[in-house]
Design a protein around this motif. Structure first.
Motif, short mmCIF file in Angstrom:
data_model
loop_
_atom_site.label_atom_id
_atom_site.label_comp_id
_atom_site.label_asym_id
_atom_site.label_seq_id
_atom_site.Cartn_x
_atom_site.Cartn_y
_atom_site.Cartn_z
N THR A 81 -7.68 3.21 -1.84
CA THR A 81 -6.66 4.07 -1.40
C THR A 81 -5.90 3.39 -0.18
O THR A 81 -6.59 2.85 0.84
N ILE A 82 -4.78 3.54 -0.21
CA ILE A 82 -3.56 2.96 0.94
C ILE A 82 -2.87 4.21 1.18
O ILE A 82 -1.93 4.57 0.18
N THR A 83 -2.79 4.72 2.55
CA THR A 83 -1.74 6.00 2.87
C THR A 83 -1.10 5.21 3.85
O THR A 83 -1.39 4.53 4.72
N ALA A 84 0.39 5.32 3.76
CA ALA A 84 1.33 5.06 4.79
C ALA A 84 1.63 6.18 5.63
O ALA A 84 1.90 7.35 5.08
N SER A 85 1.50 6.27 7.03
CA SER A 85 1.90 7.12 7.67
C SER A 85 2.75 6.61 9.00
O SER A 85 2.32 5.69 9.72
N PRO A 86 4.16 7.20 9.10
CA PRO A 86 4.78 6.67 10.14
C PRO A 86 4.37 7.55 11.56
O PRO A 86 3.91 8.58 11.38
N THR A 87 4.05 6.85 12.66
CA THR A 87 3.85 7.40 13.94
C THR A 87 4.97 6.95 14.93
O THR A 87 5.81 6.08 14.53
N PRO A 88 5.10 7.36 16.12
CA PRO A 88 6.09 7.04 17.10
C PRO A 88 5.76 5.41 17.35
O PRO A 88 6.96 4.58 17.68
N ALA A 89 4.49 4.95 17.19
CA ALA A 89 4.48 3.44 17.70
C ALA A 89 4.45 2.58 16.74
O ALA A 89 4.59 1.41 16.83
N ALA A 101 6.90 -0.96 2.35
CA ALA A 101 7.14 -0.33 3.64
C ALA A 101 8.63 -0.54 4.18
O ALA A 101 8.84 0.35 5.09
N ALA A 102 9.37 -1.64 3.79
CA ALA A 102 10.44 -2.05 4.16
C ALA A 102 10.70 -1.92 5.63
O ALA A 102 11.52 -1.02 6.38
N LEU A 103 9.92 -2.57 6.41
CA LEU A 103 10.09 -2.58 7.98
C LEU A 103 11.14 -3.25 8.24
O LEU A 103 11.31 -4.52 8.17
N PRO A 104 11.89 -2.71 9.41
CA PRO A 104 13.19 -3.37 9.93
C PRO A 104 12.38 -4.36 11.21
O PRO A 104 11.31 -4.31 11.59
N ALA A 105 13.13 -5.41 11.41
CA ALA A 105 12.87 -6.33 12.41
C ALA A 105 12.38 -5.57 13.82
O ALA A 105 13.36 -4.80 14.10
N GLY A 106 11.50 -6.13 14.34
CA GLY A 106 11.21 -5.61 15.63
C GLY A 106 10.27 -4.49 15.35
O GLY A 106 9.59 -3.99 16.53
N HIS A 107 10.06 -3.89 14.27
CA HIS A 107 8.96 -2.73 14.35
C HIS A 107 7.60 -3.29 13.98
O HIS A 107 7.32 -4.53 13.86
N LEU A 108 6.50 -2.59 14.17
CA LEU A 108 5.28 -2.79 13.91
C LEU A 108 4.54 -2.18 12.78
O LEU A 108 4.81 -0.92 12.40
N LEU A 109 3.90 -2.90 12.16
CA LEU A 109 2.80 -2.39 11.07
C LEU A 109 1.46 -2.53 11.42
O LEU A 109 0.96 -3.52 12.02
N ALA A 110 0.76 -1.25 11.51
CA ALA A 110 -0.65 -1.27 11.89
C ALA A 110 -1.42 -0.96 10.45
O ALA A 110 -1.21 -0.14 9.81
N VAL A 111 -2.19 -1.93 10.12
CA VAL A 111 -3.13 -2.04 9.12
C VAL A 111 -4.45 -1.37 9.77
O VAL A 111 -5.40 -2.01 10.23
N ASP A 112 -4.62 -0.09 9.25
CA ASP A 112 -5.97 0.71 9.96
C ASP A 112 -7.07 0.19 8.62
O ASP A 112 -7.03 0.72 7.44
N LEU A 113 -8.06 -0.41 9.16
CA LEU A 113 -9.22 -0.97 8.44
C LEU A 113 -10.49 0.01 8.58
O LEU A 113 -11.58 -0.59 8.10
N GLY A 114 -10.28 0.95 9.28
CA GLY A 114 -11.55 1.97 9.75
C GLY A 114 -12.37 2.20 8.54
O GLY A 114 -13.61 2.74 8.80
#
Length: 106
Positions: A5-13, A38-51
């Motif tokens: 399962t892959i869940t996308a969640s926006p956070t402030p960071a 995810a269509a990330l704009p330039a300068g943004h951060l994608l965190a891939v949580d592997l926990g």
């Protein structure tokens, strides 16, 4: 086998993609697709949580590299977070610990 399962969640960071279950040759394309969508704009951060990642084979590693390459190509950044000891060892053995930014939290 644990279903992926892959869940996308926006956070402030960052935008967080939580990857849970087994990441292998049968489903690695799902992770690639999730990063593209995810269509990330330039300068943004994608965190891939592997926990909650239970298993990762070479196709899963290849998918993580593809995600990184895609994110960098759009001018964004990617980090791997909550990486288990086994996964860290795999990243270390393959030299990918030098390619990925690995953090405890985003």
């Amino acid at each position: 086998m644990t279903p992926l399962t892959i869940t996308a969640s926006p956070t402030p960071a960052a935008l967080v993609l939580e990857v849970a279950g087994d990441l292998d040759h049968t489903n690695a394309q799902q992770l690639r697709r999730a990063a593209r969508e995810a269509a990330l704009p330039a300068g943004h951060l994608l965190a891939v949580d592997l926990g909650k990642l239970a298993f990762c084979d070479s196709s899963g590693i290849t998918a993580l590299i593809a995600v990184r390459n895609h994110v960098v190509s759009v001018g964004a950044q990617v980090v791997l977070v909550d990486v288990s000891a086994n996964m860290r060892r795999l990243l270390d053995m393959t030299g990918l610990d030098q390619v990925f930014d690995i953090r405890d939290v985003a």
